[in-house]
Scaffold this motif. Structure first.
Motif, PDB file in Angstrom:
ATOM      1  N   VAL A 165      22.582  33.233 -31.942  1.00 32.44           N
ATOM      2  CA  VAL A 165      22.101  31.744 -32.258  1.00 32.44           C
ATOM      3  C   VAL A 165      22.397  30.874 -30.971  1.00 32.44           C
ATOM      4  O   VAL A 165      23.289  30.992 -30.632  1.00 32.44           O
ATOM      5  CB  VAL A 165      22.863  31.255 -33.431  1.00 32.44           C
ATOM      6  CG1 VAL A 165      22.120  29.823 -33.970  1.00 32.44           C
ATOM      7  CG2 VAL A 165      22.971  32.142 -34.666  1.00 32.44           C
ATOM      8  N   ARG A 166      21.166  30.350 -30.657  1.00 32.05           N
ATOM      9  CA  ARG A 166      21.359  29.242 -29.490  1.00 32.05           C
ATOM     10  C   ARG A 166      21.730  27.964 -30.233  1.00 32.05           C
ATOM     11  O   ARG A 166      20.828  27.389 -30.800  1.00 32.05           O
ATOM     12  CB  ARG A 166      20.004  29.416 -28.707  1.00 32.05           C
ATOM     13  CG  ARG A 166      19.757  30.581 -27.909  1.00 32.05           C
ATOM     14  CD  ARG A 166      18.470  30.361 -27.280  1.00 32.05           C
ATOM     15  NE  ARG A 166      18.261  31.778 -26.469  1.00 32.05           N
ATOM     16  CZ  ARG A 166      18.730  32.271 -25.281  1.00 32.05           C
ATOM     17  NH1 ARG A 166      19.519  31.346 -24.722  1.00 32.05           N
ATOM     18  NH2 ARG A 166      18.262  33.325 -24.886  1.00 32.05           N
ATOM     19  N   LYS A 187      31.187  20.485 -30.042  1.00 29.65           N
ATOM     20  CA  LYS A 187      31.904  20.090 -31.399  1.00 29.65           C
ATOM     21  C   LYS A 187      32.689  21.267 -32.043  1.00 29.65           C
ATOM     22  O   LYS A 187      33.802  21.317 -32.585  1.00 29.65           O
ATOM     23  CB  LYS A 187      30.907  19.578 -32.212  1.00 29.65           C
ATOM     24  CG  LYS A 187      30.715  17.955 -31.770  1.00 29.65           C
ATOM     25  CD  LYS A 187      29.578  17.418 -32.824  1.00 29.65           C
ATOM     26  CE  LYS A 187      29.304  15.944 -32.167  1.00 29.65           C
ATOM     27  NZ  LYS A 187      28.223  15.485 -33.000  1.00 29.65           N
ATOM     28  N   ALA A 188      31.905  22.507 -32.101  1.00 30.54           N
ATOM     29  CA  ALA A 188      32.312  23.633 -32.699  1.00 30.54           C
ATOM     30  C   ALA A 188      33.421  24.246 -32.187  1.00 30.54           C
ATOM     31  O   ALA A 188      34.563  24.593 -32.793  1.00 30.54           O
ATOM     32  CB  ALA A 188      31.362  24.575 -32.893  1.00 30.54           C
ATOM     33  N   THR A 226      33.774  30.168 -34.728  1.00 28.22           N
ATOM     34  CA  THR A 226      32.916  31.067 -34.960  1.00 28.22           C
ATOM     35  C   THR A 226      32.364  31.739 -36.596  1.00 28.22           C
ATOM     36  O   THR A 226      31.766  31.650 -37.208  1.00 28.22           O
ATOM     37  CB  THR A 226      32.492  32.490 -34.307  1.00 28.22           C
ATOM     38  OG1 THR A 226      33.698  33.197 -34.294  1.00 28.22           O
ATOM     39  CG2 THR A 226      32.268  32.136 -32.736  1.00 28.22           C
ATOM     40  N   ALA A 227      33.841  31.903 -37.072  1.00 23.00           N
ATOM     41  CA  ALA A 227      34.029  31.983 -38.512  1.00 23.00           C
ATOM     42  C   ALA A 227      33.674  30.968 -39.365  1.00 23.00           C
ATOM     43  O   ALA A 227      32.926  30.964 -40.322  1.00 23.00           O
ATOM     44  CB  ALA A 227      35.254  32.634 -39.042  1.00 23.00           C
ATOM     45  N   VAL A 228      34.043  29.420 -39.030  1.00 22.09           N
ATOM     46  CA  VAL A 228      33.633  28.376 -39.630  1.00 22.09           C
ATOM     47  C   VAL A 228      32.094  28.110 -39.525  1.00 22.09           C
ATOM     48  O   VAL A 228      31.705  27.889 -40.482  1.00 22.09           O
ATOM     49  CB  VAL A 228      34.558  26.985 -39.083  1.00 22.09           C
ATOM     50  CG1 VAL A 228      33.719  25.838 -39.531  1.00 22.09           C
ATOM     51  CG2 VAL A 228      35.744  27.273 -39.015  1.00 22.09           C
ATOM     52  N   LEU A 229      31.411  28.469 -38.502  1.00 24.69           N
ATOM     53  CA  LEU A 229      30.170  28.561 -38.453  1.00 24.69           C
ATOM     54  C   LEU A 229      29.372  29.625 -39.223  1.00 24.69           C
ATOM     55  O   LEU A 229      28.472  29.026 -40.024  1.00 24.69           O
ATOM     56  CB  LEU A 229      29.703  28.733 -36.910  1.00 24.69           C
ATOM     57  CG  LEU A 229      29.904  27.823 -35.902  1.00 24.69           C
ATOM     58  CD1 LEU A 229      29.572  28.040 -34.373  1.00 24.69           C
ATOM     59  CD2 LEU A 229      29.186  26.358 -36.193  1.00 24.69           C
ATOM     60  N   ALA A 230      29.906  30.654 -39.459  1.00 24.24           N
ATOM     61  CA  ALA A 230      29.392  31.588 -40.310  1.00 24.24           C
ATOM     62  C   ALA A 230      29.471  30.914 -41.850  1.00 24.24           C
ATOM     63  O   ALA A 230      28.464  31.229 -42.514  1.00 24.24           O
ATOM     64  CB  ALA A 230      30.071  33.041 -40.277  1.00 24.24           C
TER      65      ALA A 230
END
Length: 102
Positions: A63-64, A72-73, A81-85
């Motif tokens: 993902v871009r 921020k992430a 990345t787990a939070v984004l998922a």
């Protein structure tokens, strides 16, 4: 019975290590309320574990993200990345939120 709780990212202190080592020396006593598992039960647990592992497998997606969003992430720290998922999982399952994103 003594219980201890370790917070994520901490290590046990000397007293806790001593308690763990002491507990490891206590023999397991099976009784009527907690009998020893049968071979069939162990096989079923192993089968269930494989099912759970298969259900947890995740696909890989590239993902871009905008520069600000990525910064921020990353500030969330290790595991961002787990939070984004999880955020994507929540969004895709929330009709109202998904509609806002379309």
């Amino acid at each position: 019975m003594v219980t201890s709780e370790l917070k994520r990212g901490t290590t046990p202190n000397a007293q806790q290590i001593k308690e763990i080592e002491s507990a490891a020396q206590i023999p397991i006593v099976y009784d009527e309320d907690s009998p020893e598992f049968t071979d069939e039960q162990y096989k079923e647990f192993a089968r269930q574990l494989e099912v759970q592992r298969a259900n947890r497998k995740r696909g890989i997606v590239s993902v871009r993200l905008g520069k600000d969003t990525l910064e921020k992430a990353k500030k969330l720290g290790a595991g961002y990345t787990a939070v984004l998922a999880r955020m994507i999982d929540l969004c895709i399952n929330d009709k109202e939120l998904l509609q806002k994103c379309l």
